[in-house]
Design a protein around this motif. Structure first.
Motif, PDB file in Angstrom:
ATOM      1  N   VAL A 173      62.667  89.338  -5.903  1.00  0.00           N
ATOM      2  CA  VAL A 173      63.587  90.463  -5.680  1.00  0.00           C
ATOM      3  C   VAL A 173      64.757  90.028  -4.799  1.00  0.00           C
ATOM      4  N   VAL A 174      64.452  89.300  -3.721  1.00  0.00           N
ATOM      5  CA  VAL A 174      65.507  88.832  -2.814  1.00  0.00           C
ATOM      6  C   VAL A 174      66.516  87.972  -3.575  1.00  0.00           C
ATOM      7  N   ASP A 175      66.034  86.955  -4.262  1.00  0.00           N
ATOM      8  CA  ASP A 175      66.932  86.036  -4.978  1.00  0.00           C
ATOM      9  C   ASP A 175      67.650  86.729  -6.132  1.00  0.00           C
ATOM     10  N   GLY A 176      66.913  87.588  -6.825  1.00  0.00           N
ATOM     11  CA  GLY A 176      67.500  88.286  -7.967  1.00  0.00           C
ATOM     12  C   GLY A 176      68.614  89.238  -7.565  1.00  0.00           C
ATOM     13  N   VAL A 177      68.403  89.991  -6.504  1.00  0.00           N
ATOM     14  CA  VAL A 177      69.425  90.934  -6.055  1.00  0.00           C
ATOM     15  C   VAL A 177      70.678  90.192  -5.589  1.00  0.00           C
ATOM     16  N   LYS A 178      70.492  89.071  -4.888  1.00  0.00           N
ATOM     17  CA  LYS A 178      71.657  88.280  -4.473  1.00  0.00           C
ATOM     18  C   LYS A 178      72.465  87.806  -5.676  1.00  0.00           C
ATOM     19  N   LEU A 179      71.757  87.386  -6.728  1.00  0.00           N
ATOM     20  CA  LEU A 179      72.443  86.935  -7.934  1.00  0.00           C
ATOM     21  C   LEU A 179      73.157  88.093  -8.630  1.00  0.00           C
ATOM     22  N   LEU A 180      72.514  89.251  -8.709  1.00  0.00           N
ATOM     23  CA  LEU A 180      73.137  90.413  -9.341  1.00  0.00           C
ATOM     24  C   LEU A 180      74.400  90.827  -8.593  1.00  0.00           C
ATOM     25  N   ILE A 181      74.377  90.736  -7.279  1.00  0.00           N
ATOM     26  CA  ILE A 181      75.560  91.082  -6.487  1.00  0.00           C
ATOM     27  C   ILE A 181      76.684  90.072  -6.746  1.00  0.00           C
ATOM     28  N   ARG A 182      76.340  88.784  -6.871  1.00  0.00           N
ATOM     29  CA  ARG A 182      77.356  87.778  -7.214  1.00  0.00           C
ATOM     30  C   ARG A 182      77.985  88.088  -8.567  1.00  0.00           C
ATOM     31  N   MET A 183      77.159  88.474  -9.523  1.00  0.00           N
ATOM     32  CA  MET A 183      77.671  88.827 -10.842  1.00  0.00           C
ATOM     33  C   MET A 183      78.589  90.038 -10.765  1.00  0.00           C
ATOM     34  N   GLU A 184      78.170  91.039 -10.006  1.00  0.00           N
ATOM     35  CA  GLU A 184      78.973  92.255  -9.859  1.00  0.00           C
ATOM     36  C   GLU A 184      80.348  91.936  -9.270  1.00  0.00           C
ATOM     37  N   LYS A 185      80.385  91.103  -8.263  1.00  0.00           N
ATOM     38  CA  LYS A 185      81.661  90.747  -7.625  1.00  0.00           C
ATOM     39  C   LYS A 185      82.587  90.032  -8.611  1.00  0.00           C
ATOM     40  N   ARG A 186      82.022  89.171  -9.446  1.00  0.00           N
ATOM     41  CA  ARG A 186      82.836  88.482 -10.443  1.00  0.00           C
ATOM     42  C   ARG A 186      83.390  89.454 -11.471  1.00  0.00           C
ATOM     43  N   LEU A 187      82.539  90.346 -11.928  1.00  0.00           N
ATOM     44  CA  LEU A 187      82.975  91.306 -12.946  1.00  0.00           C
ATOM     45  C   LEU A 187      84.053  92.238 -12.408  1.00  0.00           C
ATOM     46  N   GLU A 188      84.015  92.521 -11.114  1.00  0.00           N
ATOM     47  CA  GLU A 188      85.033  93.386 -10.509  1.00  0.00           C
ATOM     48  C   GLU A 188      86.433  92.781 -10.613  1.00  0.00           C
ATOM     49  N   ILE A 189      86.494  91.443 -10.596  1.00  0.00           N
ATOM     50  CA  ILE A 189      87.805  90.784 -10.697  1.00  0.00           C
ATOM     51  C   ILE A 189      88.005  90.182 -12.094  1.00  0.00           C
ATOM     52  N   LYS A 190      87.241  90.717 -13.053  1.00  0.00           N
ATOM     53  CA  LYS A 190      87.382  90.367 -14.472  1.00  0.00           C
ATOM     54  C   LYS A 190      87.074  88.900 -14.772  1.00  0.00           C
ATOM     55  N   GLU A 191      86.171  88.298 -14.021  1.00  0.00           N
ATOM     56  CA  GLU A 191      85.784  86.912 -14.274  1.00  0.00           C
ATOM     57  C   GLU A 191      84.492  86.858 -15.085  1.00  0.00           C
ATOM     58  N   ASN A 192      84.287  85.757 -15.784  1.00  0.00           N
ATOM     59  CA  ASN A 192      83.119  85.567 -16.636  1.00  0.00           C
ATOM     60  C   ASN A 192      81.892  85.227 -15.786  1.00  0.00           C
ATOM     61  N   ILE A 193      80.722  85.696 -16.225  1.00  0.00           N
ATOM     62  CA  ILE A 193      79.489  85.426 -15.475  1.00  0.00           C
ATOM     63  C   ILE A 193      78.512  84.570 -16.285  1.00  0.00           C
ATOM     64  N   ALA A 194      78.989  83.971 -17.379  1.00  0.00           N
ATOM     65  CA  ALA A 194      78.091  83.225 -18.267  1.00  0.00           C
ATOM     66  C   ALA A 194      77.341  82.117 -17.534  1.00  0.00           C
ATOM     67  N   ASP A 195      78.010  81.462 -16.588  1.00  0.00           N
ATOM     68  CA  ASP A 195      77.362  80.352 -15.884  1.00  0.00           C
ATOM     69  C   ASP A 195      76.340  80.819 -14.859  1.00  0.00           C
ATOM     70  N   LEU A 196      76.332  82.127 -14.537  1.00  0.00           N
ATOM     71  CA  LEU A 196      75.385  82.680 -13.591  1.00  0.00           C
ATOM     72  C   LEU A 196      74.114  83.205 -14.247  1.00  0.00           C
ATOM     73  N   ILE A 197      74.191  83.439 -15.562  1.00  0.00           N
ATOM     74  CA  ILE A 197      73.038  83.988 -16.269  1.00  0.00           C
ATOM     75  C   ILE A 197      71.905  82.970 -16.283  1.00  0.00           C
ATOM     76  N   PRO A 198      70.736  83.316 -15.760  1.00  0.00           N
ATOM     77  CA  PRO A 198      69.622  82.353 -15.700  1.00  0.00           C
ATOM     78  C   PRO A 198      69.145  81.937 -17.073  1.00  0.00           C
ATOM     79  N   LEU A 199      68.636  80.722 -17.159  1.00  0.00           N
ATOM     80  CA  LEU A 199      68.104  80.225 -18.428  1.00  0.00           C
ATOM     81  C   LEU A 199      66.793  80.903 -18.735  1.00  0.00           C
ATOM     82  N   GLN A 200      66.461  80.922 -20.013  1.00  0.00           N
ATOM     83  CA  GLN A 200      65.178  81.480 -20.447  1.00  0.00           C
ATOM     84  C   GLN A 200      64.032  80.649 -19.886  1.00  0.00           C
ATOM     85  N   LYS A 201      63.030  81.331 -19.251  1.00  0.00           N
ATOM     86  CA  LYS A 201      61.896  80.614 -18.690  1.00  0.00           C
ATOM     87  C   LYS A 201      60.700  80.698 -19.623  1.00  0.00           C
TER      88      LYS A 201
END
Length: 349
Positions: free
Chosen positions: A321-349
């Motif tokens: 939860v800790v790591d996941g929420v931090k990543l989701l917030i990073r994604m949100e910040k990128r999307l706010e400035i219209k940047e791509n988040i493809a490199d942040l999306i975790p790989l299939q485990k």
């Protein structure tokens, strides 16, 4: 809480018809019909959220009906029942959890469920058993308050005091009365509340015991510490009374719902997200992070929590939860400035 879609209910009823025909029962009298009744009484809606749709009537239910419960756990929790469950209450092993961006992470909650040995679970619990469970809880809390002062309130007392809504007890539904969960309500249902309001313990409500701590900030590290410390204290007191919490090697901490076995732990953070919920890959992101996102009563604010409770220990799920929420917030910040988040999306485990 225990609903499933109608087609799944019918499939389970047909596939495991032999359990009903032979009327196999646990020592306390739980039969397969009792196990699937929650899903039959409240089947949910087509297209609605998929929930587990069954409940154990006692600890032996998981043994007698193991073929059924193992498949439910594997399907609902995406966990193969081939490894032994581990437990870790060393909160110092958690990394981070106190340094979220407060503009996005607003508050948090950590809870843990426990079942007491030698007693039936809520859907099968008799009035006498429930009153004995409350008696045991009173004995435990009389000693527990030596380290954390508090008071045990009956649900009736809390209902008559609308100013104190901290317990947030919701009246049972008709289906919960029918499947036995709310039998004799509110007899012997209670909530222990610490004087500083940092900890609540529900008694005889959804499980024998449910410890809950909430914080007005998102310092989930402190919330997790509170649960770990006080859970271990209660566990020691119940062992002293010769009624330990139920633990099985493959299932971990055994509770009534197969959706909660393993750790019985839910770690949740309320997060403000405006852009990410509309992203086309959101479901895949959450699945790969093994997280669940639920709406709150606030538009644009979501509860992010662990989707599973078995397969990892308590520290591991909280770390997700800790790591996941931090990543989701990073994604949100990128999307706010219209940047791509493809490199942040975790790989299939």
């Amino acid at each position: 809480m225990w609903n499933i879609k109608p087609p799944m209910t019918y499939a389970l009823e047909t596939k495991y018809k032999s359990y009903i025909e032979f009327n196999r029962a646990t020592q306390s009298g739980v039969i397969f019909d009792d196990v699937i009744r929650p899903g039959l009484e409240e089947p949910g809606e087509l297209g609605g959220p998929m929930t587990v749709g069954c409940a154990a009537g006692d600890a032996q239910s998981y043994i007698l009906f193991c073929d059924f419960f193992d498949q439910v756990i594997e399907a609902y929790q995406n966990h193969k029942m081939i490894s032994l469950q581990k437990s870790d209450f060393n909160y110092d092993n958690l990394k981070g959890g106190e340094d979220f961006d407060q503009g996005y992470a607003l508050s948090c909650e950590v809870s843990a469920m426990r079942a007491v040995d030698d007693f039936s679970f809520p859907i099968h619990c008799s009035r006498g058993e429930r009153r004995e469970l409350l008696k045991q809880a009173k004995k435990a809390f009389d000693q527990f308050t030596d380290t954390l002062p508090g008071k045990l309130y009956s649900v009736a007392e809390l209902s008559n005091n609308p100013e104190d809504k901290i317990a947030n007890i919701v009246a049972p539904s008709i289906s919960q009365f029918r499947n036995g969960l709310a039998r004799d309500w509110p007899d012997s249902r209670a909530v222990w509340i610490s004087n500083d309001r940092t900890l609540l313990v529900w008694v005889n409500i959804y499980d024998h015991l449910r410890l809950v701590t909430t914080r007005d900030d998102a310092n989930i590290a402190k919330a997790f510490q509170c649960i770990c410390v006080n859970l271990l204290r209660l566990e020691a007191l119940y062992k002293k009374m010769r009624h330990p919490f139920i633990w099985k090697q493959q299932l971990g901490w055994v509770v009534s719902s197969p959706a909660d076995v393993g750790t019985g732990l839910r770690a949740s953070i309320r997060v403000k997200l405006q852009q990410l919920p509309r992203h086309k890959h959101l479901k895949d992101i959450l699945r790969r992070l093994r997280l669940r996102m639920e709406n709150t009563d606030c538009i644009g604010v979501y509860n992010i929590s662990n989707a599973q409770t078995i397969g990892m220990d308590e520290v591991g799920f909280t770390q997700l939860v800790v790591d996941g929420v931090k990543l989701l917030i990073r994604m949100e910040k990128r999307l706010e400035i219209k940047e791509n988040i493809a490199d942040l999306i975790p790989l299939q485990k």
